[in-house]
Design an enzyme around this catalytic site. Structure first.
Site, PDB file in Angstrom:
ATOM      1  N   ASP A   1      -1.496 -11.343   8.687  1.00 45.82           N
ATOM      2  CA  ASP A   1      -0.624 -12.379   8.125  1.00 45.82           C
ATOM      3  C   ASP A   1       0.844 -12.119   8.443  1.00 45.82           C
ATOM      4  O   ASP A   1       1.616 -13.055   8.629  1.00 45.82           O
ATOM      5  CB  ASP A   1      -0.818 -12.472   6.615  1.00 45.82           C
ATOM      6  CG  ASP A   1      -2.171 -13.046   6.256  1.00 45.82           C
ATOM      7  OD1 ASP A   1      -2.896 -13.491   7.155  1.00 45.82           O
ATOM      8  OD2 ASP A   1      -2.522 -13.038   5.056  1.00 45.82           O
TER       9      ASP A   1
ATOM     10  N   TYR B   1     -11.362  -0.890   0.003  1.00 45.78           N
ATOM     11  CA  TYR B   1     -11.381  -0.431   1.396  1.00 45.78           C
ATOM     12  C   TYR B   1     -10.048   0.201   1.795  1.00 45.78           C
ATOM     13  O   TYR B   1      -9.960   0.853   2.841  1.00 45.78           O
ATOM     14  CB  TYR B   1     -11.711  -1.597   2.333  1.00 45.78           C
ATOM     15  CG  TYR B   1     -10.516  -2.387   2.825  1.00 45.78           C
ATOM     16  CD1 TYR B   1     -10.028  -2.208   4.119  1.00 45.78           C
ATOM     17  CD2 TYR B   1      -9.858  -3.308   2.004  1.00 45.78           C
ATOM     18  CE1 TYR B   1      -8.932  -2.926   4.579  1.00 45.78           C
ATOM     19  CE2 TYR B   1      -8.774  -4.021   2.450  1.00 45.78           C
ATOM     20  CZ  TYR B   1      -8.303  -3.831   3.739  1.00 45.78           C
ATOM     21  OH  TYR B   1      -7.212  -4.538   4.186  1.00 45.78           O
ATOM     22  N   ARG B   2      -9.036   0.068   0.962  1.00 41.97           N
ATOM     23  CA  ARG B   2      -7.673   0.493   1.311  1.00 41.97           C
ATOM     24  C   ARG B   2      -6.866   0.420   0.028  1.00 41.97           C
ATOM     25  O   ARG B   2      -7.129  -0.430  -0.824  1.00 41.97           O
ATOM     26  CB  ARG B   2      -7.134  -0.466   2.362  1.00 41.97           C
ATOM     27  CG  ARG B   2      -5.808  -0.138   3.007  1.00 41.97           C
ATOM     28  CD  ARG B   2      -5.537  -1.197   4.062  1.00 41.97           C
ATOM     29  NE  ARG B   2      -4.265  -1.041   4.728  1.00 41.97           N
ATOM     30  CZ  ARG B   2      -3.748  -1.943   5.565  1.00 41.97           C
ATOM     31  NH1 ARG B   2      -4.418  -3.052   5.822  1.00 41.97           N
ATOM     32  NH2 ARG B   2      -2.582  -1.742   6.149  1.00 41.97           N
TER      33      ARG B   2
ATOM     34  N   HIS C   1       4.922  -6.120  -4.752  1.00 43.96           N
ATOM     35  CA  HIS C   1       3.497  -6.330  -4.966  1.00 43.96           C
ATOM     36  C   HIS C   1       2.696  -5.078  -4.674  1.00 43.96           C
ATOM     37  O   HIS C   1       3.095  -4.206  -3.910  1.00 43.96           O
ATOM     38  CB  HIS C   1       2.980  -7.481  -4.109  1.00 43.96           C
ATOM     39  CG  HIS C   1       2.934  -7.191  -2.638  1.00 43.96           C
ATOM     40  ND1 HIS C   1       4.062  -7.128  -1.848  1.00 43.96           N
ATOM     41  CD2 HIS C   1       1.892  -6.939  -1.793  1.00 43.96           C
ATOM     42  CE1 HIS C   1       3.720  -6.868  -0.601  1.00 43.96           C
ATOM     43  NE2 HIS C   1       2.407  -6.735  -0.535  1.00 43.96           N
TER      44      HIS C   1
ATOM     45  N   TYR D   1       0.808  -1.217   0.000  1.00 40.48           N
ATOM     46  CA  TYR D   1       0.000   0.000   0.000  1.00 40.48           C
ATOM     47  C   TYR D   1       0.846   1.275   0.000  1.00 40.48           C
ATOM     48  O   TYR D   1       0.312   2.366   0.092  1.00 40.48           O
ATOM     49  CB  TYR D   1      -0.934   0.015   1.208  1.00 40.48           C
ATOM     50  CG  TYR D   1      -1.968  -1.083   1.197  1.00 40.48           C
ATOM     51  CD1 TYR D   1      -2.964  -1.130   0.216  1.00 40.48           C
ATOM     52  CD2 TYR D   1      -1.965  -2.091   2.152  1.00 40.48           C
ATOM     53  CE1 TYR D   1      -3.917  -2.134   0.202  1.00 40.48           C
ATOM     54  CE2 TYR D   1      -2.913  -3.095   2.155  1.00 40.48           C
ATOM     55  CZ  TYR D   1      -3.888  -3.114   1.176  1.00 40.48           C
ATOM     56  OH  TYR D   1      -4.837  -4.115   1.169  1.00 40.48           O
TER      57      TYR D   1
END
Length: 560
Positions: free
Chosen positions: A169, A500-501, A419, A107
């Protein structure tokens, strides 16, 4: 309560870093590669000099060499930029940015939104676990406390037999940062924002504010102590709402204040636990499985936050792409079936757990197995049945609140793995899950990338996490990943699905998809921003909310 003020910059092809000079030049900080907006070098140097006098020279650094960019490890991330950049230059930083640890991988990491910045490294010196209340089952933390830190504290103080934490995670991130970004874990306490209680926030004008019951003074506090050191009201960590308007939400995913303390509810040891894996052999089994999951989750038979994982997500944890194929094309159904057979897994793999005394667990498992094993070819496993399955063994730990960093291995699916996450919300239904899977997989293959994803099942919705893995050192691979993310956002919005993010490079794009009634949601956020931060000094542009003094178009992120 020291804070580290770190200036990040994005001039040339890289931002860079250096520590403030010592000796005769100590009063004359060197020039950053990019100055903050509307700031002269003289003004910047004066600011850094004054900051250094307040927090000490070791806590006031300037980014001006490539050394900081070399910190690419998850446990030692760069504080200057996104360590997994999708752009040519790790190009986005901001005027006053906030981060706790900088491990918000997928993110944007520690990188803020606008070039030229002063960054507040909240995790460098604010690492205290201020309280663990056993009777109330909550902890009071500072921003630098990670999930690993909190777990280790419980173990060291012989509290693990009484209290569990919920972990995502990856356990290396800040508990507070993950919570205010509305991150998700795995146990029955997996909705971290739902489980927060009590916030202490520094507002842009310097006011120190406590939420909920924290607004009520504690008669046992020493009034001679400064406000941030005064003991909180004893009910602060027990009841969220207090009296009057409930304001906590405006400090989640926002740029309205600096969260310096937060309470988080802990899970009382349930008295027993059993994790499990259910494998589903066919790609088309996703539909039937989601129809089974919905009533079980709403009815609380599925107690925790379970996950439905695509075969390649598990395969990537256990090996890189070259260990399964020599092809450079997206893997076909036949190839993925072969990988599933090799690993003794399904095309979809459902991980969950039951909690409580054995009679309760036995009843829950009887219902769960009876429902899922109606699917032809579905199989049920417990960890002792598959001792060599790295994913199942790791999930066995995280589903009982033991943090790990093992699952980051899936990022190594490609060389120089990096990623981006695409994270839309869906109904828990077979039709919606299959529709999202079909759209996202088709676009992944159009980009020449493999679909890797998981459905994370909340109480009444699913977070569909699509893991866009690319080679961060390959310009073509980076371009594919960013195109894919931006295309999927538009695809989702057309179908009524919202994220959502998100990664900071597409925050404006996603904010615009929440366009009901002429973007009424965004306009309200802008009004609140103007009221609390009229000078626009704090994280401008975060999640698409810009101060009046900025024009979003002036800070658009390049395609590549």
């Amino acid at each position: 309560m020291k804070q580290n003020d770190e200036c990040t910059s994005s001039g040339g092809t890289h931002p860079a870093a250096y520590r403030a000079p010592e000796g005769p030049d100590a009063d004359h900080p060197q020039r950053p590669l990019t100055l903050p907006p509307d700031t002269t070098l003289e003004r910047f140097q004066d600011f850094m000099h004054r900051i250094g006098r307040i927090v000490g020279p070791d806590n006031a650094t300037v980014i001006a060499s490539n050394a900081e960019l070399q910190h690419e490890d998850y446990l030692d991330p760069s504080k200057a930029h996104d360590v997994r950049p999708s752009l040519r230059a790790p190009a986005t930083h901001c005027l006053t940015s906030l981060f706790s640890i900088g491990r918000n991988v997928g993110y944007g990491g520690a990188a803020p939104r606008v070039p030229g910045s002063i960054g507040l490294d909240m995790g460098r010196n604010m690492k205290r676990i201020l309280d663990v209340n056993v009777d109330g089952a909550y902890a009071l933390l500072e921003p630098g406390v990670t999930f690993i830190d909190l777990h280790d504290y419980l173990v060291k103080n012989n509290l693990r037999d009484k209290l569990w934490i919920d972990v995502p995670d990856l356990g290396g991130g800040s508990v507070i940062e993950n919570t205010i970004e509305r991150g998700v874990g795995n146990t029955p306490y997996g909705d971290h924002w739902m489980m927060h209680c009590g916030m202490e926030v520094v507002l842009p004008d310097g006011t120190l504010w406590r939420s909920g019951m924290g607004g009520l003074p504690n008669p046992k506090a020493d009034p001679n102590d400064p406000p941030h050191e005064q003991l909180p009201n004893e009910t602060w960590g027990l009841f969220n709402y207090g009296f009057g308007p409930y304001n906590d939400g405006i400090f989640s995913q926002s740029s309205l204040g600096i969260v310096v303390k937060m309470g988080i509810w802990l899970m009382a040891n349930p008295g027993g636990y059993q994790s499990y894996l259910i494998t589903l052999p066919r790609d088309k089994d996703l539909h039937a499985a989601l129809e089974i999951i919905r009533p079980l989750r709403v009815g609380m038979v599925l107690q925790n936050v379970p996950t439905m994982r695509d075969i390649l997500l598990d395969a990537a944890v256990m090996g890189d792409r070259k260990s399964y194929t020599s092809s450079d094309k997206p893997l076909t159904d036949e190839e993925m079936d072969a990988i599933a057979a090799k690993l003794n897994l399904g095309r979809w793999n459902f991980y969950g757990a039951v909690y409580g005394p054995k009679p309760i667990r036995d009843v829950m498992l009887q219902v769960i197995k009876g429902a899922f094993l109606q699917i032809e070819g579905a199989k049920y496993y417990e960890p002792e049945d598959m001792p060599d399955n790295l994913v199942l063994q790791t999930r066995h730990d995280t589903l009982q609140g033991t943090p790990s960093t093992t699952e980051l291995k899936w990022v190594d699916w490609l060389p120089n793995g990096a990623h981006l996450f695409f994270s839309p919300i869906a109904k828990v239904s077979g039709d919606d899950g299959v529709a999202q899977y079909d759209v996202t997989r088709r676009r992944c293959e159009e980009a020449g990338l493999d679909f890797i994803g998981t459905f994370v099942v909340g109480m009444r919705e699913m977070h569909h996490i699509v893991c866009i893995v690319y080679d961060r050192k390959d310009p073509v691979s980076r371009k594919k990943a960013l195109w894919l993310l931006r295309t999927l956002i538009d695809d989702a919005a057309e179908r009524g699905w919202g994220e959502y993010r998100t990664h900071l490079s597409v925050m404006d794009q996603i904010a615009k998809t929440y366009s009901f009634n002429d973007c009424a949601q965004l306009k309200l956020n802008e009004k609140i921003k103007e009221a609390l931060d009229p000078k626009g000094i704090m994280a401008p542009g975060k999640n698409g909310v810009w101060p009046k003094k900025y024009k979003a178009a002036d800070w658009s992120v390049p395609s590549n």
